[in-house]
Design a protein around this motif. Structure first.
Motif, PDB file in Angstrom:
ATOM      1  N   GLN A 125      -3.779  10.519   1.962  1.00  0.00           N
ATOM      2  CA  GLN A 125      -3.744   9.059   1.997  1.00  0.00           C
ATOM      3  C   GLN A 125      -3.616   8.477   0.592  1.00  0.00           C
ATOM      4  O   GLN A 125      -2.877   7.533   0.377  1.00  0.00           O
ATOM      5  N   LEU A 126      -4.341   9.056  -0.358  1.00  0.00           N
ATOM      6  CA  LEU A 126      -4.259   8.598  -1.739  1.00  0.00           C
ATOM      7  C   LEU A 126      -2.857   8.800  -2.290  1.00  0.00           C
ATOM      8  O   LEU A 126      -2.298   7.925  -2.954  1.00  0.00           O
ATOM      9  N   ALA A 127      -2.272   9.960  -1.999  1.00  0.00           N
ATOM     10  CA  ALA A 127      -0.917  10.253  -2.478  1.00  0.00           C
ATOM     11  C   ALA A 127       0.110   9.300  -1.882  1.00  0.00           C
ATOM     12  O   ALA A 127       1.116   8.971  -2.515  1.00  0.00           O
ATOM     13  N   ILE A 128      -0.131   8.830  -0.670  1.00  0.00           N
ATOM     14  CA  ILE A 128       0.803   7.904  -0.021  1.00  0.00           C
ATOM     15  C   ILE A 128       0.597   6.476  -0.516  1.00  0.00           C
ATOM     16  O   ILE A 128       1.547   5.785  -0.873  1.00  0.00           O
ATOM     17  N   PHE A 129      -0.653   6.018  -0.554  1.00  0.00           N
ATOM     18  CA  PHE A 129      -0.905   4.613  -0.827  1.00  0.00           C
ATOM     19  C   PHE A 129      -0.991   4.244  -2.304  1.00  0.00           C
ATOM     20  O   PHE A 129      -0.738   3.100  -2.661  1.00  0.00           O
ATOM     21  N   ALA A 130      -1.345   5.163  -3.178  1.00  0.00           N
ATOM     22  CA  ALA A 130      -1.417   4.830  -4.608  1.00  0.00           C
ATOM     23  C   ALA A 130      -0.058   4.410  -5.163  1.00  0.00           C
ATOM     24  O   ALA A 130       0.046   3.365  -5.818  1.00  0.00           O
ATOM     25  N   PRO A 131       1.021   5.167  -4.921  1.00  0.00           N
ATOM     26  CA  PRO A 131       2.331   4.716  -5.421  1.00  0.00           C
ATOM     27  C   PRO A 131       2.774   3.398  -4.797  1.00  0.00           C
ATOM     28  O   PRO A 131       3.377   2.558  -5.485  1.00  0.00           O
ATOM     29  N   LEU A 132       2.476   3.188  -3.522  1.00  0.00           N
ATOM     30  CA  LEU A 132       2.851   1.923  -2.884  1.00  0.00           C
ATOM     31  C   LEU A 132       2.111   0.752  -3.519  1.00  0.00           C
ATOM     32  O   LEU A 132       2.691  -0.315  -3.737  1.00  0.00           O
ATOM     33  N   SER A 133       0.834   0.948  -3.812  1.00  0.00           N
ATOM     34  CA  SER A 133       0.060  -0.109  -4.466  1.00  0.00           C
ATOM     35  C   SER A 133       0.596  -0.401  -5.855  1.00  0.00           C
ATOM     36  O   SER A 133       0.681  -1.561  -6.270  1.00  0.00           O
ATOM     37  N   LEU A 134       0.948   0.634  -6.581  1.00  0.00           N
ATOM     38  CA  LEU A 134       1.503   0.474  -7.928  1.00  0.00           C
ATOM     39  C   LEU A 134       2.839  -0.259  -7.880  1.00  0.00           C
ATOM     40  O   LEU A 134       3.103  -1.148  -8.698  1.00  0.00           O
ATOM     41  N   MET A 135       3.674   0.067  -6.891  1.00  0.00           N
ATOM     42  CA  MET A 135       4.966  -0.622  -6.750  1.00  0.00           C
ATOM     43  C   MET A 135       4.757  -2.091  -6.404  1.00  0.00           C
ATOM     44  O   MET A 135       5.452  -2.968  -6.940  1.00  0.00           O
ATOM     45  N   ALA A 136       3.799  -2.385  -5.535  1.00  0.00           N
ATOM     46  CA  ALA A 136       3.529  -3.772  -5.162  1.00  0.00           C
ATOM     47  C   ALA A 136       3.015  -4.568  -6.358  1.00  0.00           C
ATOM     48  O   ALA A 136       3.419  -5.711  -6.579  1.00  0.00           O
ATOM     49  N   LEU A 137       2.136  -3.954  -7.149  1.00  0.00           N
ATOM     50  CA  LEU A 137       1.612  -4.616  -8.347  1.00  0.00           C
ATOM     51  C   LEU A 137       2.736  -4.886  -9.342  1.00  0.00           C
ATOM     52  O   LEU A 137       2.816  -5.977  -9.928  1.00  0.00           O
ATOM     53  N   THR A 138       3.615  -3.923  -9.533  1.00  0.00           N
ATOM     54  CA  THR A 138       4.757  -4.090 -10.441  1.00  0.00           C
ATOM     55  C   THR A 138       5.655  -5.221  -9.960  1.00  0.00           C
ATOM     56  O   THR A 138       6.125  -6.036 -10.756  1.00  0.00           O
ATOM     57  N   LEU A 139       5.885  -5.305  -8.665  1.00  0.00           N
ATOM     58  CA  LEU A 139       6.708  -6.363  -8.096  1.00  0.00           C
ATOM     59  C   LEU A 139       6.074  -7.734  -8.321  1.00  0.00           C
ATOM     60  O   LEU A 139       6.758  -8.687  -8.716  1.00  0.00           O
ATOM     61  N   VAL A 140       4.782  -7.853  -8.106  1.00  0.00           N
ATOM     62  CA  VAL A 140       4.080  -9.124  -8.306  1.00  0.00           C
ATOM     63  C   VAL A 140       4.156  -9.549  -9.773  1.00  0.00           C
ATOM     64  O   VAL A 140       4.423 -10.718 -10.082  1.00  0.00           O
ATOM     65  N   ILE A 141       3.957  -8.619 -10.690  1.00  0.00           N
ATOM     66  CA  ILE A 141       4.032  -8.941 -12.132  1.00  0.00           C
ATOM     67  C   ILE A 141       5.444  -9.359 -12.507  1.00  0.00           C
ATOM     68  O   ILE A 141       5.635 -10.343 -13.239  1.00  0.00           O
ATOM     69  N   THR A 142       6.439  -8.641 -11.998  1.00  0.00           N
ATOM     70  CA  THR A 142       7.839  -8.977 -12.306  1.00  0.00           C
ATOM     71  C   THR A 142       8.189 -10.369 -11.786  1.00  0.00           C
ATOM     72  O   THR A 142       8.819 -11.164 -12.501  1.00  0.00           O
ATOM     73  N   ILE A 143       7.785 -10.681 -10.569  1.00  0.00           N
ATOM     74  CA  ILE A 143       8.052 -12.013 -10.001  1.00  0.00           C
ATOM     75  C   ILE A 143       7.328 -13.078 -10.821  1.00  0.00           C
ATOM     76  O   ILE A 143       7.892 -14.139 -11.111  1.00  0.00           O
ATOM     77  N   GLY A 144       6.091 -12.804 -11.240  1.00  0.00           N
ATOM     78  CA  GLY A 144       5.356 -13.755 -12.071  1.00  0.00           C
ATOM     79  C   GLY A 144       6.058 -14.020 -13.400  1.00  0.00           C
ATOM     80  O   GLY A 144       6.130 -15.166 -13.854  1.00  0.00           O
TER      81      GLY A 144
END
Length: 137
Positions: free
Chosen positions: A113-132
């Motif tokens: 679960q960590l291997a699946i969700f950690a990269p997804l969380s990191l991608m979502a955070l990167t997307l939010v920062i980029t949009i900001g």
């Protein structure tokens, strides 16, 4: 846990004892569990339950979710073993659960679960920062 144990469904005219079963949810879990005692099935809520079982012969115990297809774990409880078990649901529903003596069972699939969700969380955070950054220009 109910005060009165669920009666044994099979034929048995010998001594009995009470199996105390504590079921614990995994990260992802169905609404309840199905407990099988020597082939008889009982739909239960998560938590503690008590079952009357033979004291003089081995008893086959199976716990699963989703009608017996998900998180399956099984054991044979011999008369010499303490009549207390713990079931732990898996972190991912495609994995098996675990069953054993209380305090000895571990949840399967936490690293998956960590291997699946950690990269997804990191991608979502990167997307939010980029949009900001783009909106602040």
């Amino acid at each position: 846990m109910s005060e009165t144990p669920i009666p044994y469904a099979g034929y048995h005219d010998g001594p009995t004892r009470v199996l105390r079963l504590h079921t614990r949810r995994g990260v992802v879990a169905k609404a309840g569990v199905t407990v099988g005692i020597d082939g008889a099935h009982y739909h239960q809520r998560w938590g503690r339950a008590a079952f009357e079982i033979p004291a003089d012969k081995p008893v086959h115990v199976v716990v699963s979710q989703g009608g017996g297809q998900i998180g399956v774990a099984a054991t044979v409880l011999t008369p010499e073993q303490p009549s207390e078990l713990e079931y732990r649901g898996p972190a991912a529903l495609y994995l098996a659960g675990t069953i054993g003596a209380p305090g000895t069972v571990k949840q399967r699939g936490c690293l998956v679960q960590l291997a699946i969700f950690a990269p997804l969380s990191l991608m979502a955070l990167t997307l939010v920062i980029t949009i900001g950054i783009l909106l602040s220009r």
